[in-house]
Enzyme design. Structure first.
Site: not given
Length: 99
Positions: A5-7, A64
């Site tokens: 998910l940080h991508d 983020k």
């Protein structure tokens, strides 16, 4: 899910989480996410590394790193009731997401 998910930006992350929500049982199911949970006020030895990763994700992927408040907002927008974040001896944290 580990380091997925940080991508992605919030909109795409919500889409991914909504699909996960459809796949788990309402009673007793949960989604486990292993990803960074920022805590700018933490004295944890890896806090500064986590913040550097946030800049890296913004520049290189458009994604983020997220704070506890960001994670809570994200999972609620995806139809979950909430989440529990456990910091571990790693850059990532374990985030339990509940239906």
């Amino acid at each position: 899910m580990q380091l997925i998910l940080h991508d992605w930006n919030d909109e795409d992350s919500i889409k991914i989480l909504k699909q996960c929500r459809k796949s788990i049982p309402k009673d007793g199911g949960k989604v486990i996410i292993v990803d960074v949970a920022l805590d700018e006020d933490s004295d944890h030895e890896l806090s500064s590394t986590r913040l550097i990763l946030d800049i890296d994700m913004l520049v290189n992927t458009g994604g983020k790193e997220r704070t506890k408040e960001d994670w809570e907002k994200l999972v609620k927008c995806a139809g979950f009731s909430g989440c529990k974040i456990r910091h571990i001896a790693a850059i990532q944290s374990v985030i339990e997401v509940f239906p």
